[in-house]
Design an enzyme around this catalytic site. Structure first.
Site: not given
Ligand code: NAG
Ligand code: NAG
Ligand code: NAG
Ligand code: NAG
Length: 383
Positions: A140, A143, A229, A346-348, A350
């Protein structure tokens, strides 16, 4: 005996027939020619285990044909040989030059471009090689983004999936690992990413054993947001796990954080880093800021390219910022010309966490963060 040997070299007696002299001269020439040929062939004949020495010898032999044959070898010449000759102490590991290579392997079976034709495009040949650089962490941290961004570079080839070799699949051996790799040319860098390596105790030793010259990339991010995350991702797969607060503390009113919970443990970066530093010098580990990767992807990727010793080809021109998503996107990827943003997962957004809990976790991580900044000589400003 000595007289007879010497006798061969003295000028022939004038009484000897001319024919005999001719045959004698001819046989001498033949013998010399044969010896020359044998001697020469010995040098270009591939012998097992000769390695770089063979190539150096070849380079000393003149002639166009020989030069052509030695072309591939000469690419290797001048590189230090790895193996028993090198000291084994981890502490002595010197920062490698930018051309660090994996250990030499037998090359007889490798297909390779023929030397002498530099006009055409590089042939679609190549060899599967062990990675020279690995993105070892952290989960998270960003990468996937770093891998997708760096593989735009023509001098980098990377495995798309996570091999998990140094943690889960080590028993399968290096040949299995190599077989997963893409084919590369001598000049290209093979890469992979598996974020769990960073928190795997055995990984540093195992990677060191593969090649002490391996370059390591760690993408780090504020450990509190990283933990949230991480939890959010787990929650999306297993909706009935306890709350974040419940998992974070052994006793919340006393503020005792549960360091055995992976989501917490991963963010104690300096604890894991200490193990890596037992094997690799700091100069061989590059830290990418997960935060700056979002605000300034070109700047972060510039430093990654410098670290890998490749030309800065990935620049601002490759990125655009998607305001809806809040993430940078790539204009072009290796495989397609379509724009590519970070994946759906990704980037959902929180989950909502009690600000009090966040404050407690900040306090918990603060000493680890400070020690981490001091160790790597970089302030990541996670406050
Ligand atoms: C060099 O490579 C190009 C492209 O592959 C090819 O068309 C050309 O015939 C080659 N020339 C020689 C001399 O091999
Ligand atoms: C190091 O790697 C070699 C193969 O390259 C293997 O035989 C050996 O067991 C490994 N040692 C450790 C300590 O992992
Ligand atoms: C937390 O610690 C307090 C004070 O020692 C204690 O009263 C409480 O029962 C503990 N809570 C848990 C869940 O262990
Ligand atoms: C930006 O992201 C949103 C949400 O993921 C997506 O619908 C949109 O197509 C993206 N726009 C561009 C220009 O990539």
């Amino acid at each position: 005996m000595a007289y007879r040997v010497l006798g061969w070299t003295v000028p022939p007696h004038p009484r000897l027939p001319r024919r005999l002299l001719f045959i004698f001269t001819l046989s001498l020439s033949c013998t010399y020619l044969c010896y020359s040929l044998l001697f020469c062939c010995h040098r270009i004949m591939p012998g097992p285990g000769l390695g770089e020495t063979r190539c150096l010898l070849v380079r000393n032999v003149g002639g166009k044909k020989l030069l052509q044959k030695s072309h591939y070898c000469s690419l290797q010449a001048g590189e230090p040989r790895e193996g028993p000759g090198r000291p084994a102490a981890p502490a002595a590991a010197a920062p490698t030059g930018l051309g660090g290579r994996t250990p030499p392997r037998p090359r007889q079976a490798e297909p390779r471009p023929e030397g002498g034709n530099r006009t055409g495009p590089p042939p679609k040949l190549g060899t599967k090689r062990l990675p020279r650089a690995i993105i070892v962490g952290v989960k998270k941290g960003g990468t996937r983004a770093v891998l997708e961004f760096i593989r735009v570079h023509p001098d980098v080839r990377a495995v798309g999936t996570e091999p998990h070799f140094f943690d889960r699949n080590y028993d399968r051996g290096l040949d299995w690992y190599r077989s997963l790799m893409p084919r590369t040319l001598e000049s290209q860098i093979t890469m992979e990413k598996t974020p769990s390596y960073f928190v795997t105790k055995e990984a540093p030793r195992r990677i060191f054993n593969m090649s002490r010259d391996t370059k390591l990339i760690v993408v780090v991010r504020n450990p509190v947001t990283r933990a949230i995350s991480d939890y959010t991702q787990t929650l999306s797969k297993k909706p009935d796990i306890p709350t974040f607060e419940g998992l974070s503390f052994r006793n919340q009113s006393l503020g005792i954080v549960d360091t055995s919970w992976n989501a917490i443990r991963i963010g104690m970066y300096v604890v894991h880093l200490e193990i890596w530093l037992q094997y690799f010098p700091l100069s061989q580990i590059h830290f990418v800021s997960g935060e700056r990767l979002i605000t300034d992807p070109a700047g972060e990727m510039g430093r990654v390219q410098d670290f890998l010793g490749i030309k800065r080809i990935i620049t601002d021109k490759h990125f655009y910022f998607n305001k809806t998503k809040g993430f940078p996107c790539l204009k072009k990827t290796e495989s397609s010309s379509l724009p590519r943003c970070l994946g759906k997962s990704k980037g959902r957004t929180h989950v909502q966490i009690d600000p009090e809990v966040i404050e407690q976790l900040r306090d918990f991580y603060r000493p680890y963060n400070i020690k981490f900044y001091e160790t790597v000589g970089q302030d990541f400003r996670w406050e």
